[in-house]
Scaffold this motif. Structure first.
Motif, PDB file in Angstrom:
ATOM      1  N   ALA A  40       2.697  37.019   4.242  1.00  0.00           N
ATOM      2  CA  ALA A  40       1.705  37.777   3.477  1.00  0.00           C
ATOM      3  C   ALA A  40       0.446  36.967   3.225  1.00  0.00           C
ATOM      4  CB  ALA A  40       2.309  38.222   2.153  1.00  0.00           C
ATOM      5  N   ALA A  41       0.586  35.634   3.175  1.00  0.00           N
ATOM      6  CA  ALA A  41      -0.547  34.744   2.933  1.00  0.00           C
ATOM      7  C   ALA A  41      -0.178  33.352   3.391  1.00  0.00           C
ATOM      8  CB  ALA A  41      -0.915  34.727   1.445  1.00  0.00           C
ATOM      9  N   CYS A  42      -1.199  32.554   3.681  1.00  0.00           N
ATOM     10  CA  CYS A  42      -0.970  31.196   4.157  1.00  0.00           C
ATOM     11  C   CYS A  42      -1.774  30.215   3.300  1.00  0.00           C
ATOM     12  CB  CYS A  42      -1.373  31.064   5.626  1.00  0.00           C
ATOM     13  SG  CYS A  42      -1.166  29.398   6.298  1.00  0.00           S
ATOM     14  N   VAL A  43      -1.095  29.191   2.791  1.00  0.00           N
ATOM     15  CA  VAL A  43      -1.748  28.109   2.060  1.00  0.00           C
ATOM     16  C   VAL A  43      -1.933  26.948   3.032  1.00  0.00           C
ATOM     17  CG1 VAL A  43      -1.567  26.464   0.161  1.00  0.00           C
ATOM     18  CG2 VAL A  43      -0.742  28.819  -0.132  1.00  0.00           C
ATOM     19  N   ILE A  44      -3.180  26.495   3.188  1.00  0.00           N
ATOM     20  CA  ILE A  44      -3.497  25.430   4.139  1.00  0.00           C
ATOM     21  C   ILE A  44      -4.025  24.227   3.364  1.00  0.00           C
ATOM     22  CG2 ILE A  44      -4.774  24.795   6.219  1.00  0.00           C
ATOM     23  CD1 ILE A  44      -5.188  27.781   6.741  1.00  0.00           C
ATOM     24  N   GLN A  45      -3.315  23.131   3.427  1.00  0.00           N
ATOM     25  CA  GLN A  45      -3.770  21.916   2.753  1.00  0.00           C
ATOM     26  C   GLN A  45      -4.985  21.329   3.469  1.00  0.00           C
ATOM     27  OE1 GLN A  45      -1.254  18.527   3.297  1.00  0.00           O
ATOM     28  NE2 GLN A  45      -2.114  17.384   1.587  1.00  0.00           N
ATOM     29  N   VAL A  46      -5.861  20.699   2.703  1.00  0.00           N
ATOM     30  CA  VAL A  46      -6.912  19.873   3.304  1.00  0.00           C
ATOM     31  C   VAL A  46      -6.228  18.607   3.812  1.00  0.00           C
ATOM     32  CG1 VAL A  46      -9.045  18.587   2.925  1.00  0.00           C
ATOM     33  CG2 VAL A  46      -8.688  20.791   1.789  1.00  0.00           C
ATOM     34  N   MET A  47      -5.935  18.587   5.095  1.00  0.00           N
ATOM     35  CA  MET A  47      -5.240  17.458   5.695  1.00  0.00           C
ATOM     36  C   MET A  47      -6.229  16.338   6.002  1.00  0.00           C
ATOM     37  SD  MET A  47      -2.660  19.641   8.174  1.00  0.00           S
ATOM     38  CE  MET A  47      -3.660  21.147   8.285  1.00  0.00           C
ATOM     39  N   SER A  48      -5.716  15.131   6.061  1.00  0.00           N
ATOM     40  CA  SER A  48      -6.570  13.967   6.287  1.00  0.00           C
ATOM     41  C   SER A  48      -7.199  14.012   7.672  1.00  0.00           C
ATOM     42  CB  SER A  48      -5.740  12.692   6.151  1.00  0.00           C
ATOM     43  OG  SER A  48      -6.506  11.559   6.476  1.00  0.00           O
ATOM     44  N   ALA A  49      -8.475  13.623   7.759  1.00  0.00           N
ATOM     45  CA  ALA A  49      -9.139  13.564   9.062  1.00  0.00           C
ATOM     46  C   ALA A  49      -8.595  12.444   9.929  1.00  0.00           C
ATOM     47  CB  ALA A  49     -10.646  13.400   8.875  1.00  0.00           C
ATOM     48  N   VAL A  60      -3.783  36.349   8.453  1.00  0.00           N
ATOM     49  CA  VAL A  60      -3.468  36.726   7.066  1.00  0.00           C
ATOM     50  C   VAL A  60      -4.396  35.976   6.109  1.00  0.00           C
ATOM     51  CG1 VAL A  60      -1.078  37.220   7.648  1.00  0.00           C
ATOM     52  CG2 VAL A  60      -1.708  34.917   6.883  1.00  0.00           C
ATOM     53  N   PRO A  61      -4.473  36.410   4.845  1.00  0.00           N
ATOM     54  CA  PRO A  61      -5.328  35.694   3.886  1.00  0.00           C
ATOM     55  C   PRO A  61      -4.993  34.208   3.821  1.00  0.00           C
ATOM     56  CG  PRO A  61      -4.601  37.778   2.962  1.00  0.00           C
ATOM     57  CD  PRO A  61      -3.850  37.610   4.240  1.00  0.00           C
ATOM     58  N   LYS A  62      -6.026  33.393   3.768  1.00  0.00           N
ATOM     59  CA  LYS A  62      -5.861  31.935   3.805  1.00  0.00           C
ATOM     60  C   LYS A  62      -6.365  31.320   2.506  1.00  0.00           C
ATOM     61  CE  LYS A  62      -8.329  32.184   7.556  1.00  0.00           C
ATOM     62  NZ  LYS A  62      -8.093  33.556   8.008  1.00  0.00           N
ATOM     63  N   VAL A  63      -5.535  30.487   1.895  1.00  0.00           N
ATOM     64  CA  VAL A  63      -5.897  29.775   0.674  1.00  0.00           C
ATOM     65  C   VAL A  63      -5.982  28.284   1.017  1.00  0.00           C
ATOM     66  CG1 VAL A  63      -5.267  29.195  -1.694  1.00  0.00           C
ATOM     67  CG2 VAL A  63      -4.744  31.474  -0.779  1.00  0.00           C
ATOM     68  N   LEU A  64      -7.155  27.713   0.862  1.00  0.00           N
ATOM     69  CA  LEU A  64      -7.341  26.290   1.122  1.00  0.00           C
ATOM     70  C   LEU A  64      -6.940  25.512  -0.129  1.00  0.00           C
ATOM     71  CD1 LEU A  64      -8.556  24.204   3.212  1.00  0.00           C
ATOM     72  CD2 LEU A  64     -10.648  24.341   1.845  1.00  0.00           C
ATOM     73  N   LEU A  65      -6.088  24.506   0.048  1.00  0.00           N
ATOM     74  CA  LEU A  65      -5.614  23.705  -1.079  1.00  0.00           C
ATOM     75  C   LEU A  65      -6.023  22.248  -0.901  1.00  0.00           C
ATOM     76  CD1 LEU A  65      -3.877  23.194  -3.638  1.00  0.00           C
ATOM     77  CD2 LEU A  65      -1.943  22.831  -2.086  1.00  0.00           C
ATOM     78  N   TYR A  66      -6.802  21.750  -1.844  1.00  0.00           N
ATOM     79  CA  TYR A  66      -7.106  20.313  -1.910  1.00  0.00           C
ATOM     80  C   TYR A  66      -6.256  19.742  -3.027  1.00  0.00           C
ATOM     81  CZ  TYR A  66      -9.651  15.905  -2.043  1.00  0.00           C
ATOM     82  OH  TYR A  66      -9.971  14.565  -1.990  1.00  0.00           O
ATOM     83  N   TYR A  95      -0.550  30.025  -8.319  1.00  0.00           N
ATOM     84  CA  TYR A  95       0.062  31.284  -8.746  1.00  0.00           C
ATOM     85  C   TYR A  95      -0.940  32.426  -8.902  1.00  0.00           C
ATOM     86  CZ  TYR A  95       2.702  34.616 -11.586  1.00  0.00           C
ATOM     87  OH  TYR A  95       3.285  35.767 -12.058  1.00  0.00           O
ATOM     88  N   PRO A  96      -2.001  32.290  -9.710  1.00  0.00           N
ATOM     89  CA  PRO A  96      -2.906  33.438  -9.904  1.00  0.00           C
ATOM     90  C   PRO A  96      -3.707  33.785  -8.649  1.00  0.00           C
ATOM     91  CG  PRO A  96      -3.800  31.489 -10.962  1.00  0.00           C
ATOM     92  CD  PRO A  96      -2.418  31.124 -10.522  1.00  0.00           C
ATOM     93  N   VAL A  97      -3.837  32.850  -7.722  1.00  0.00           N
ATOM     94  CA  VAL A  97      -4.569  33.137  -6.479  1.00  0.00           C
ATOM     95  C   VAL A  97      -3.682  33.896  -5.502  1.00  0.00           C
ATOM     96  CG1 VAL A  97      -5.771  32.084  -4.519  1.00  0.00           C
ATOM     97  CG2 VAL A  97      -6.017  31.096  -6.806  1.00  0.00           C
ATOM     98  N   LEU A  98      -2.408  33.520  -5.442  1.00  0.00           N
ATOM     99  CA  LEU A  98      -1.494  34.134  -4.487  1.00  0.00           C
ATOM    100  C   LEU A  98      -0.945  35.487  -4.967  1.00  0.00           C
ATOM    101  CD1 LEU A  98       0.533  30.987  -3.357  1.00  0.00           C
ATOM    102  CD2 LEU A  98      -0.997  32.361  -1.925  1.00  0.00           C
ATOM    103  N   GLU A  99      -0.797  35.645  -6.275  1.00  0.00           N
ATOM    104  CA  GLU A  99      -0.158  36.858  -6.792  1.00  0.00           C
ATOM    105  C   GLU A  99      -0.819  38.151  -6.301  1.00  0.00           C
ATOM    106  OE1 GLU A  99       1.600  38.532 -10.988  1.00  0.00           O
ATOM    107  OE2 GLU A  99      -0.387  37.601 -10.997  1.00  0.00           O
ATOM    108  N   PRO A 100      -2.141  38.302  -6.383  1.00  0.00           N
ATOM    109  CA  PRO A 100      -2.734  39.555  -5.889  1.00  0.00           C
ATOM    110  C   PRO A 100      -2.603  39.725  -4.376  1.00  0.00           C
ATOM    111  CG  PRO A 100      -4.440  37.981  -6.527  1.00  0.00           C
ATOM    112  CD  PRO A 100      -3.152  37.436  -7.016  1.00  0.00           C
TER     113      PRO A 100
END
Length: 288
Positions: free
Chosen positions: A97-106, A178-184, A279-284
């Motif tokens: 339903a959604a994907c969380v993508i970490q800011v991975m090291s360069a 799918v919707p993408k959430v960038l996580l730092y 949580y509040p970003v992914l819930e909707p």
């Protein structure tokens, strides 16, 4: 890397490793049914996403909060290329339903005049101007080559590395439908753009995630639908605990480096914070 964590730290955390057809590395558990009717959240990233040294990584925590299935594709040292080269994995991501993508090291996307990434992870093949070559971690390769080239050329290498890094991220995000959430997530925020006249290679490389400046982070944000930032040092000084004996423990990784606290990755405290912020970003996204 998943098996390395299992071998070196099974006395610290229960990883519940499991496998899926078409994916050539074990996944952080617990296992999940791909045919389940509950929404699934997929997670891409490095050791912080996998949850090295912790029993309750943030993907599992936020998944439980949202009553969602969790596909944790975190892999130690991962860069965007690791996922681009695995179409079966990306199919599963696009079924979530959604994907969380970490800011991975360069350091895990090192592709420049003197370096090439190995297997989409943190190690690189470093070739010196005189033809010598060796394998080492990407951020170590940068500091080594800095002793061989001028400051101007070193600066150009960093720029070339980041150009390739951003291109890989852009391609990865374009592949994910799918919707993408960038996580730092990390101890320190992105570095300030712009070097002073007396800059050092170590200042340009920075700490994990290496080479990530505010400008690079802004570019990454433009590829995703939402962004979550979690930074701080809370809990990083807490000792590693042997879950079997109930005593403090340590992991010797080399003759000069022994891990005794949660400062190698992110602490259990930071995992909880990351879950609460996600949580509040992914819930909707799931309810929608």
């Amino acid at each position: 890397m998943s098996m390395k964590y299992q071998i070196e730290s099974a006395h610290i955390a229960e990883y519940d490793l499991w496998t899926l057809p078409g994916i050539d590395f074990p996944l952080r558990g617990p296992p999940v049914s791909l045919d389940g009717s509950a929404p699934a959240i997929s997670f891409l990233g490095a050791a912080q996403v996998f949850g090295a040294f912790v029993n309750h990584p943030f993907p599992n925590l936020v998944g439980e909060m949202l009553s969602a299935r969790v596909l944790n594709f975190g892999n130690g040292g991962a860069g965007p290329k690791l996922y681009l080269e695995r179409p079966k994995l990306l199919e599963l991501v696009n079924d979530s339903a959604a994907c969380v993508i970490q800011v991975m090291s360069a350091r895990s996307a090192m592709q420049n005049k003197y370096m090439s990434s190995l297997n989409g992870r943190a190690s690189v093949r470093l070739t010196y101007p005189d033809g010598r070559s060796e394998e080492c971690l990407g951020h170590h390769a940068l500091t080594k080559i800095a002793e061989e080239v001028s400051k101007q050329e070193f600066s150009e290498l960093v720029a070339e590395t980041l150009e390739n890094y951003l291109a890989q991220y852009r391609e990865l995000c374009e592949t994910i439908a799918v919707p993408k959430v960038l996580l730092y997530v990390g101890r320190n925020p992105p570095m300030i753009d712009g070097a002073t006249e007396d800059w050092t290679p170590e200042q340009l490389v920075g700490a994990h995630p290496h080479l990530i400046t505010e400008g690079v982070f802004s570019q990454l944000q433009s590829y995703c639908d939402a962004t979550v930032v979690v930074t701080g040092h809370e809990g990083c000084d807490k000792r590693l605990l042997d879950r079997v004996t109930g005593t403090y423990t340590s992991i010797k990784r080399s003759e000069t480096f022994t891990v005794r606290t949660h400062n190698a990755y992110i602490s259990p405290h930071m995992h909880v914070r990351a879950a609460l912020e996600l949580y509040p970003v992914l819930e909707p996204l799931l309810s929608g």
